[in-house]
Design a protein around this motif. Structure first.
Motif, PDB file in Angstrom:
ATOM      1  N   PRO A  34      -3.239   2.546   8.337  1.00  0.00           N
ATOM      2  CA  PRO A  34      -2.661   3.604   9.048  1.00  0.00           C
ATOM      3  C   PRO A  34      -1.050   3.859   8.931  1.00  0.00           C
ATOM      4  CG  PRO A  34      -3.582   2.278  10.789  1.00  0.00           C
ATOM      5  CD  PRO A  34      -3.870   1.807   9.426  1.00  0.00           C
TER       6      PRO A  34
ATOM      7  N   LEU B 124      -5.602   5.691   2.914  1.00  0.00           N
ATOM      8  CA  LEU B 124      -4.883   4.487   3.409  1.00  0.00           C
ATOM      9  C   LEU B 124      -5.573   4.392   4.880  1.00  0.00           C
ATOM     10  CD1 LEU B 124      -1.193   5.525   2.411  1.00  0.00           C
ATOM     11  CD2 LEU B 124      -2.495   3.590   1.685  1.00  0.00           C
ATOM     12  N   GLU B 125      -6.066   5.446   5.471  1.00  0.00           N
ATOM     13  CA  GLU B 125      -6.582   5.476   6.830  1.00  0.00           C
ATOM     14  C   GLU B 125      -7.774   4.680   6.667  1.00  0.00           C
ATOM     15  OE1 GLU B 125      -5.670   6.500   9.962  1.00  0.00           O
ATOM     16  OE2 GLU B 125      -4.064   7.912   9.222  1.00  0.00           O
TER      17      GLU B 125
ATOM     18  N   ALA C 148       0.271   5.255   5.913  1.00  0.00           N
ATOM     19  CA  ALA C 148      -0.164   6.677   5.677  1.00  0.00           C
ATOM     20  C   ALA C 148       0.697   7.754   6.420  1.00  0.00           C
ATOM     21  CB  ALA C 148      -1.485   6.720   6.223  1.00  0.00           C
ATOM     22  N   GLU C 149       1.735   7.110   7.556  1.00  0.00           N
ATOM     23  CA  GLU C 149       2.576   7.876   8.341  1.00  0.00           C
ATOM     24  C   GLU C 149       3.421   8.663   7.415  1.00  0.00           C
ATOM     25  OE1 GLU C 149       4.422   5.867  11.721  1.00  0.00           O
ATOM     26  OE2 GLU C 149       2.587   5.278  11.925  1.00  0.00           O
TER      27      GLU C 149
ATOM     28  N   ALA D 150       0.811   3.993  -2.912  1.00  0.00           N
ATOM     29  CA  ALA D 150       0.675   5.430  -2.608  1.00  0.00           C
ATOM     30  C   ALA D 150       1.785   6.364  -3.266  1.00  0.00           C
ATOM     31  CB  ALA D 150       0.428   5.770  -1.099  1.00  0.00           C
TER      32      ALA D 150
ATOM     33  N   TRP E  12       0.703  -1.308  -0.033  1.00  0.00           N
ATOM     34  CA  TRP E  12      -0.048   0.077   0.106  1.00  0.00           C
ATOM     35  C   TRP E  12       0.818   1.176   0.096  1.00  0.00           C
ATOM     36  CZ3 TRP E  12      -4.684   1.434  -1.187  1.00  0.00           C
ATOM     37  CH2 TRP E  12      -5.536   0.373  -1.023  1.00  0.00           C
ATOM     38  N   ARG E  13       1.926   1.178   0.685  1.00  0.00           N
ATOM     39  CA  ARG E  13       2.816   2.374   1.052  1.00  0.00           C
ATOM     40  C   ARG E  13       3.478   2.674  -0.447  1.00  0.00           C
ATOM     41  NH1 ARG E  13       4.088   6.430   4.712  1.00  0.00           N
ATOM     42  NH2 ARG E  13       6.119   7.047   4.367  1.00  0.00           N
TER      43      ARG E  13
ATOM     44  N   CYS F 205      -1.198  13.596  -1.731  1.00  0.00           N
ATOM     45  CA  CYS F 205      -0.651  13.078  -0.377  1.00  0.00           C
ATOM     46  C   CYS F 205      -1.633  12.967   0.595  1.00  0.00           C
ATOM     47  CB  CYS F 205       0.570  13.556  -0.029  1.00  0.00           C
ATOM     48  SG  CYS F 205       2.103  13.085  -1.011  1.00  0.00           S
TER      49      CYS F 205
ATOM     50  N   LEU G 192       3.693  10.034   4.864  1.00  0.00           N
ATOM     51  CA  LEU G 192       3.540  10.158   3.451  1.00  0.00           C
ATOM     52  C   LEU G 192       4.175  10.994   2.868  1.00  0.00           C
ATOM     53  CD1 LEU G 192       2.723   7.958   1.100  1.00  0.00           C
ATOM     54  CD2 LEU G 192       0.621   9.203   1.135  1.00  0.00           C
TER      55      LEU G 192
ATOM     56  N   ALA H 135      -3.352   9.606   2.026  1.00  0.00           N
ATOM     57  CA  ALA H 135      -3.259   9.364   3.377  1.00  0.00           C
ATOM     58  C   ALA H 135      -4.645   9.132   3.991  1.00  0.00           C
ATOM     59  CB  ALA H 135      -2.578  10.491   4.191  1.00  0.00           C
ATOM     60  N   GLU H 136      -5.623   9.777   3.503  1.00  0.00           N
ATOM     61  CA  GLU H 136      -6.921   9.551   4.090  1.00  0.00           C
ATOM     62  C   GLU H 136      -7.480   8.197   3.525  1.00  0.00           C
ATOM     63  OE1 GLU H 136      -9.574  12.913   2.746  1.00  0.00           O
ATOM     64  OE2 GLU H 136     -11.278  11.741   3.699  1.00  0.00           O
TER      65      GLU H 136
END
Ligand code: NAP
Length: 305
Positions: A229, A223-224, A232-233, A186, A182-183, A216, A235, A220-221
């Motif tokens: 989460p 991913l949450e 998303a950190e 993104a 996922w990271r 971004c 990102l 991030a939203e």
């Protein structure tokens, strides 16, 4: 003798893995599309790996999906959009205990394959290694990196990591493989489509900082909402770091479009937009980015999926 590695797809990553495993004496079989590709392969000396300007050729055995031997370990090294159909051709050969290693970028193809072969163990991989073909049956090892492997359903590591160790393939078993995928997705969504639309190197996005920051925030939203989460950190900070560190590079999507090749958009930005729609999440900039990218691809006569 240890279990042979069947490698499906003699492209950049397939050749990179096949040659390093063969170099370590691990048994490898290369599965080619059809008899014509096999004949072309057999007309040469094998697979060539070019590393630091030095080339070595390895006489890896080639075969087609119709070969009779059962497959216990299959490295799937096709593009995401080819993975399911390529596996369907040899599904009848998969042993009951078969393990599949899925090297595809993005998300979506791995779950589709896992559903297609429910009795097999599917290992998802995320790699930062880089390679490209400079000719048929040849690969240039362009970027040394790392490969994370994991099984979203079973945290227990596989037993064949020592083959990778012997082959000098830097790797790590990752219990958080989905978070890593996922990271990476993104990061890709924040950078690659914009490099296509602005026709620039990654560093060119330094002139579009606001747009990158807005994307971004939406990613991030997303991913949450998708239960990721950790992915998303920070990102945005990492996206900026990647843009700076790879400023001189052209993104993979940029290169696909520049070479009139099909992109993996459905497994990257397309997957992100679909996930947002599933959660009834309105992410206007991400959705607009996808619309612009699809329009750009269609205008160039390229597939938009
Ligand atoms: P690639 O060079 O295009 O290789 C894909 C290979 O799959 C091609 O050789 C193709 O055969 C083969 N193939 C497709 N359908 C097949 C079938 N039905 N039977 C047999 N072979 C089939 O792609 P790649 O760059 O290695 O990328 C593979 C995946 O790894 C992608 O998801 C990519 O995003 C990811 N990845 C790549 C890199 C990299 O540096 N290259 C890095 C990280 C991740 P033909 O040659 O006959 O067309």
């Amino acid at each position: 003798m240890s279990t042979p590695w069947h490698i499906l797809g003699a492209g950049s990553l397939g050749t990179l893995w096949a040659t390093r495993l063969a170099r370590a004496g691990v048994p490898v079989r290369l599965i080619l599309r059809n008899d014509a590709r096999l004949a072309s392969y057999r007309a040469g000396q094998g697979l060539t790996l070019v590393e630091h300007g030095v080339e070595h050729t390895y006489a890896v055995i080639g075969e087609t999906p119709e070969s009779p031997e059962p497959i216990h370990r299959l490295l799937v090294a096709c593009k995401a959009y080819d993975a399911q159909s390529a596996i369907a051709q040899l599904q009848h050969r998969l042993a009951p205990d078969a393990e599949l290693i899925l090297l595809q970028n993005g998300l979506g193809s791995q779950d589709a394959v896992a559903a297609q072969v429910p009795s097999a163990r599917c290992i998802y991989a995320s790699s930062t290694e880089g390679a490209f073909r400079d000719g048929d049956w040849r690969v240039v090892f362009a970027g040394h990196g790392y490969t994370w492997l994991g099984d979203a359903g079973h945290p227990t590591p596989v037993l064949w990591l020592d083959d990778l160790q012997a082959a000098g393939i830097p790797h790590e078993w990752a219990t958080d493989i989905l978070t890593r995928l996922w990271r990476k997705l993104a990061l890709n969504c924040a950078i690659n489509p914009l490099t296509v639309l602005y026709q620039c190197r990654n560093g060119g996005l330094q002139a579009h900082q606001c747009e990158v920051a807005t994307l971004c925030a939406e990613l991030a939203e997303l991913l949450e909402y998708c239960g990721q989460p950790a992915a998303a950190e920070d990102l945005h900070a990492e996206v900026e770091r990647v843009i700076q560190a790879t400023a001189a590079n052209y993104s993979s999507m940029y290169q696909d479009v520049a070479n009139a090749r099909r992109t993996e958009i459905s497994y990257l930005l397309g997957y992100a937009c679909q996930a947002a729609a599933r959660h009834q999440l309105v992410l206007p900039h991400l959705q607009q980015l996808q619309a612009r990218l699809v329009e750009h691809l269609l205008a160039r006569g390229l597939a938009s999926d």
